[in-house]
Design a protein around this motif. Structure first.
Motif, PDB file in Angstrom:
ATOM      1  N   PRO A 171       0.833  -1.215   0.000  1.00 23.15           N
ATOM      2  CA  PRO A 171       0.000   0.000   0.000  1.00 23.15           C
ATOM      3  C   PRO A 171       0.861   1.255   0.000  1.00 23.15           C
ATOM      4  O   PRO A 171       2.024   1.237   0.415  1.00 23.15           O
ATOM      5  CB  PRO A 171      -0.805  -0.138   1.304  1.00 23.15           C
ATOM      6  N   ARG A 172       0.267   2.365  -0.432  1.00 21.49           N
ATOM      7  CA  ARG A 172       1.006   3.614  -0.636  1.00 21.49           C
ATOM      8  C   ARG A 172       1.723   4.090   0.632  1.00 21.49           C
ATOM      9  O   ARG A 172       2.837   4.591   0.549  1.00 21.49           O
ATOM     10  CB  ARG A 172       0.030   4.691  -1.143  1.00 21.49           C
ATOM     11  N   TRP A 173       1.131   3.921   1.806  1.00 14.66           N
ATOM     12  CA  TRP A 173       1.779   4.394   3.042  1.00 14.66           C
ATOM     13  C   TRP A 173       3.132   3.731   3.215  1.00 14.66           C
ATOM     14  O   TRP A 173       4.114   4.391   3.570  1.00 14.66           O
ATOM     15  CB  TRP A 173       0.882   4.115   4.246  1.00 14.66           C
ATOM     16  N   TRP A 174       3.212   2.427   2.994  1.00 14.98           N
ATOM     17  CA  TRP A 174       4.463   1.689   3.141  1.00 14.98           C
ATOM     18  C   TRP A 174       5.488   2.171   2.112  1.00 14.98           C
ATOM     19  O   TRP A 174       6.670   2.313   2.415  1.00 14.98           O
ATOM     20  CB  TRP A 174       4.216   0.189   2.975  1.00 14.98           C
ATOM     21  N   ALA A 186       9.720  -4.078   4.021  1.00 15.10           N
ATOM     22  CA  ALA A 186       9.154  -4.696   5.226  1.00 15.10           C
ATOM     23  C   ALA A 186       7.791  -5.315   4.939  1.00 15.10           C
ATOM     24  O   ALA A 186       7.471  -6.411   5.424  1.00 15.10           O
ATOM     25  CB  ALA A 186       9.048  -3.657   6.339  1.00 15.10           C
ATOM     26  N   TYR A 187       6.989  -4.621   4.133  1.00 15.24           N
ATOM     27  CA  TYR A 187       5.675  -5.151   3.765  1.00 15.24           C
ATOM     28  C   TYR A 187       5.828  -6.452   2.978  1.00 15.24           C
ATOM     29  O   TYR A 187       5.129  -7.444   3.244  1.00 15.24           O
ATOM     30  CB  TYR A 187       4.920  -4.118   2.935  1.00 15.24           C
TER      31      TYR A 187
END
Length: 234
Positions: free
Chosen positions: A195-198, A206-207
């Protein structure tokens, strides 16, 4: 437009400060765009350095961006390859033609269909999957690209296979080339991107690790890269 290159562990890349600067550069300097991240810098061999340094290395990950900033290029930006190729399409689809190679037949078909839906006037002169099994198939692909003369060629086969193929084609047909790895899979939804936040917080690695714990055997080496950064060894 930046002609200069900065060396990180012998890997040379351009310290582009924006996507538009990179796009302007390749519009005037045809060549092969190669994404550079911490893993490529860390695990560089004589062969991979030579491939990258012959071409247009650009900063694809936060690790490479931090190293450039450490060397004084404070405005060096990160340009993810899975976004860059679509920026190239958006910028040039009214004036340039395209050829796509890579992934499975199902995914390349879906990629072409989606591009034509999103960019109705796009000129796609040819496409095929990335499973080239014989020298005859390889020669036929190169001959087809040379004959159709696309302005932009995307090859999604993984490094260094995609770069070696693009270099072979480039000897006979100058164009803008970009290696895409698994970008067609992400674009068509067959593979989920973080997702964009990551992404915005430089935590995409990490994601992906959470989603694919087996990646720990690859990503543990990034501790050594972090040490190189802290010790200014790059």
């Amino acid at each position: 437009m930046k002609n200069e290159k900065i060396s990180l562990n012998g890997v040379e890349l351009h310290p582009f400060s924006s996507e538009s600067e990179l796009l302007n550069y390749v519009d005037f300097h045809k060549g092969i765009l190669v994404a550079i991240n911490a893993e490529k810098i860390l695990h560089a061999t004589d062969e991979t350095r030579a491939i990258i340094n012959r071409n247009i290395g650009y900063c694809d990950g936060a690790g490479a961006q931090l190293a450039l900033q450490q060397k004084g290029y404070k405005d060096a930006c990160k340009i993810p390859g899975c976004e860059l190729w679509l920026k190239i399409v958006q910028r040039f689809h009214h004036e340039k033609s395209f050829y796509l190679v890579g992934s499975t037949q199902e995914i390349i078909d879906s990629t072409v269909s989606k591009l034509k839906e999103e960019f109705p006037v796009i000129q796609i002169k040819g496409f095929r999957d990335g499973y080239i099994r014989t020298e005859e198939e390889r020669s036929a692909l190169i001959d087809d690209i040379v004959a159709k003369k696309p302005d932009v060629v995307f090859v999604a086969m993984g490094s260094p296979k995609q770069e070696l193929l693009m270099e072979e084609i480039q000897k006979r047909h100058p164009a803008i080339y970009q290696g895409l790895g698994g970008s067609f899979d992400v674009y068509t939804g067959f593979v989920e991107r973080a997702p964009r936040w990551w992404v915005d917080h430089n935590l995409e690695f990490a994601y992906r690790l959470i989603k694919q714990p087996k990646r720990i055997t690859r990503q543990i080496h990034l501790v050594r890269y972090a040490y190189w950064l802290a010790a200014k060894k790059l």
